[in-house]
Design an enzyme around this catalytic site. Structure first.
Site, PDB file in Angstrom:
ATOM      1  N   ASN A 156       0.808  -1.218   0.000  1.00  0.00           N
ATOM      2  CA  ASN A 156       0.000   0.000   0.000  1.00  0.00           C
ATOM      3  C   ASN A 156       0.845   1.275   0.000  1.00  0.00           C
ATOM      4  OD1 ASN A 156       0.239  -1.489   2.587  1.00  0.00           O
ATOM      5  ND2 ASN A 156      -0.390   0.449   3.480  1.00  0.00           N
ATOM      6  N   GLY A 205     -13.772  -2.736  -0.629  1.00  0.00           N
ATOM      7  CA  GLY A 205     -14.548  -1.916  -1.555  1.00  0.00           C
ATOM      8  C   GLY A 205     -14.060  -0.483  -1.675  1.00  0.00           C
ATOM      9  N   CYS A 330       2.397   9.595  11.407  1.00  0.00           N
ATOM     10  CA  CYS A 330       2.053  10.784  12.188  1.00  0.00           C
ATOM     11  C   CYS A 330       0.665  10.674  12.784  1.00  0.00           C
ATOM     12  CB  CYS A 330       2.157  12.037  11.329  1.00  0.00           C
ATOM     13  SG  CYS A 330       1.184  11.940   9.845  1.00  0.00           S
TER      14      CYS A 330
HETATM   15  N1  PLP Z   1      -4.596  -4.237   3.452  1.00  0.00           N
HETATM   16  C1  PLP Z   1      -4.032  -3.256   2.732  1.00  0.00           C
HETATM   17  C2  PLP Z   1      -2.865  -3.566   1.871  1.00  0.00           C
HETATM   18  C3  PLP Z   1      -4.535  -1.951   2.813  1.00  0.00           C
HETATM   19  O1  PLP Z   1      -3.964  -0.981   2.094  1.00  0.00           O
HETATM   20  C4  PLP Z   1      -5.642  -1.696   3.648  1.00  0.00           C
HETATM   21  C5  PLP Z   1      -6.161  -0.330   3.804  1.00  0.00           C
HETATM   22  O2  PLP Z   1      -5.419   0.630   3.713  1.00  0.00           O
HETATM   23  C6  PLP Z   1      -6.203  -2.760   4.365  1.00  0.00           C
HETATM   24  C7  PLP Z   1      -5.661  -4.010   4.240  1.00  0.00           C
HETATM   25  C8  PLP Z   1      -7.389  -2.560   5.244  1.00  0.00           C
HETATM   26  O3  PLP Z   1      -8.558  -2.400   4.501  1.00  0.00           O
HETATM   27  P1  PLP Z   1      -9.886  -1.796   5.181  1.00  0.00           P
HETATM   28  O4  PLP Z   1      -9.627  -0.340   5.370  1.00  0.00           O
HETATM   29  O5  PLP Z   1     -10.969  -2.066   4.217  1.00  0.00           O
HETATM   30  O6  PLP Z   1     -10.054  -2.521   6.459  1.00  0.00           O
END
Ligand code: PLP
Length: 398
Positions: A156, A205, A330
């Site tokens: 992410n 979603g 942060c």
């Molecule tokens: N996994 C990854 C790689 C993510 O980027 C995120 C959210 O930023 C999540 C899991 C968590 O998803 P949710 O916000 O739908 O719980």
């Protein structure tokens, strides 16, 4: 607030107008319970079935393999907890140091359960300086005691892609369950799960233009599964709780849109991202790319501006209506650089100055132009007032 240039789509995305439209009837006249015996409820059930097909089509899966959840975090929890429940004699988990907290914190919590509860070992695999994972490390880590390997498809923060096919093959050879957190990959990377050695996959979603509060878990046919939310017979008895029909319908529509946009639109987003990257690296002294230049999601750009605080950059960008995010935690009140950049060995001074830009199909050339216009002077100004030694800044006069 004036016009916003939203470049924080890995945090969350705008709900697509088509998605909003699709879900509205289920906030109005179509409010029946899909489990009810009457026609009014049954009518609603047909829309859940359609949404399941739409999600399955995006993933290259069978509808019976899709289970709706409340978010990506729930999907991750359901997958990992299920593996431990169906393989109670196995006491080892394998993940990476760069997972989202939804997986990493969960695995760490399992590995540090209070006395009296089963003891688990956890292996957190390292990544290299470009954020890449060597599949050989997975092979080495897995043993006869491993219940599950949980490794993300795309990171992410950096967008770096992991070799999930290879990892899945290794797991299959060793008879170990493989789960992938594909929350950032779904909708950005074409996938055909029918032909991939993946047992479980999480998606969310709100990362693909559906609202917050809906996710899904893919569970390959034949994979033993223990429900995380125990309750009624909903979701084929794999997740209790009356279905959130409007959100499920929304996710289905978002999946359909993502599938339609996969080729051409993602190519356009990648071109925008590449132009932003090229422009910033050329005009901002001390700027460096975090993550592998190619093995990356098409929409994500993580750049460090050395000797400048990422938070200061974000605040100044915010004054121009530009939304991005920084690699420092942060929000938790600490200024520790992100665990992902630390795992990649990014130097402290660079990790602190990291900014993530994550684009979507709604971004335009004009928006990229605007960022390329406002950001270089921001970096120059912040450098001038940087508390770091001016000697280090010598030569960074772009
Ligand atoms: N996994 C990854 C790689 C993510 O980027 C995120 C959210 O930023 C999540 C899991 C968590 O998803 P949710 O916000 O739908 O719980």
């Amino acid at each position: 607030m004036g016009t916003v240039i939203y470049l924080d789509n890995n945090a969350t995305t705008a709900v697509a107008p088509e998605v909003r439209e699709a879900m509205l009837p289920f906030l109005g006249s179509l409010y029946g319970n899909p489990s009810s015996m009457h026609t009014f409820g049954g009518q609603v059930k047909a829309h859940i079935d359609r949404a399941r097909e739409q999600v399955a089509e995006l993933l290259g899966a069978h509808p019976s393999e899709i289970l709706f959840t409340s978010c990506g975090t729930e999907s991750d929890n359901a997958a990992i907890r299920s593996a431990l429940a169906v393989l109670p004699e196995r006491r080892h988990l394998v993940t990476t140091r760069v997972e989202h907290p939804a997986v990493l914190n969960l695995c760490q919590a399992i590995a540090h359960q209070p006395a009296g509860l089963p003891r688990y070992r956890l292996t957190e695999l390292p990544v290299d300086g470009q954020g890449l994972l060597d599949p050989a490390a997975v092979e080495e880590a897995v043993d006869d005691d491993t219940a599950i390997v949980s490794i993300m498809w795309a990171n992410n923060e950096t967008g770096v892609l992991f070799p999930v096919e290879k990892i899945g093959e290794l797991c299959r050879k060793r008879g170990v369950l493989f789960h992938t957190d594909a929350v950032q990959a779904v909708g950005k990377v074409a996938m055909n799960l029918e032909n991939l050695p993946i047992d479980m996959l999480s998606l969310s979603g709100h990362k693909l233009h559906a609202p917050k509060g809906i996710g899904a878990l893919y569970v390959r046919r034949g994979t033993r599964f223990a429900p995380y939310l125990v309750g009624g017979h909903q979701e084929n008895s794999r997740r209790g709780g009356t279905e959130s029909v409007p959100l499920i319908v929304a996710l289905g529509k978002a999946a359909e849109l993502a599938r339609d946009r996969m080729g051409e639109e993602n190519t356009r987003v990648k071109a925008l991202r590449d132009r932003l990257q090229k422009g910033l690296l050329a005009t901002c002294a001390g700027a460096r790319l975090n993550g592998h230049p190619d093995r990356r999601l098409p929409n994500t750009l993580n750049i460090s501006f050395e000797f400048v605080e990422g938070e200061s950059i974000l605040l100044m960008l915010d004054q121009h209506g530009v939304c991005a995010s920084s690699g420092s935690a942060c929000t938790s009140g600490s200024l520790e650089p992100s665990h992902v950049l630390r795992a990649m060995g990014v130097p402290y001074t660079a990790a602190h100055g990291s900014v993530r830009f994550s684009l979507s199909v709604y971004n335009t050339d004009k928006e990229v132009d605007k960022v390329l216009e406002v950001l270089p002077p921001i970096i120059r100004r912040l450098r001038e007032i940087s508390p770091f030694g001016r000697d280090q800044l010598a030569g960074m006069k772009k």
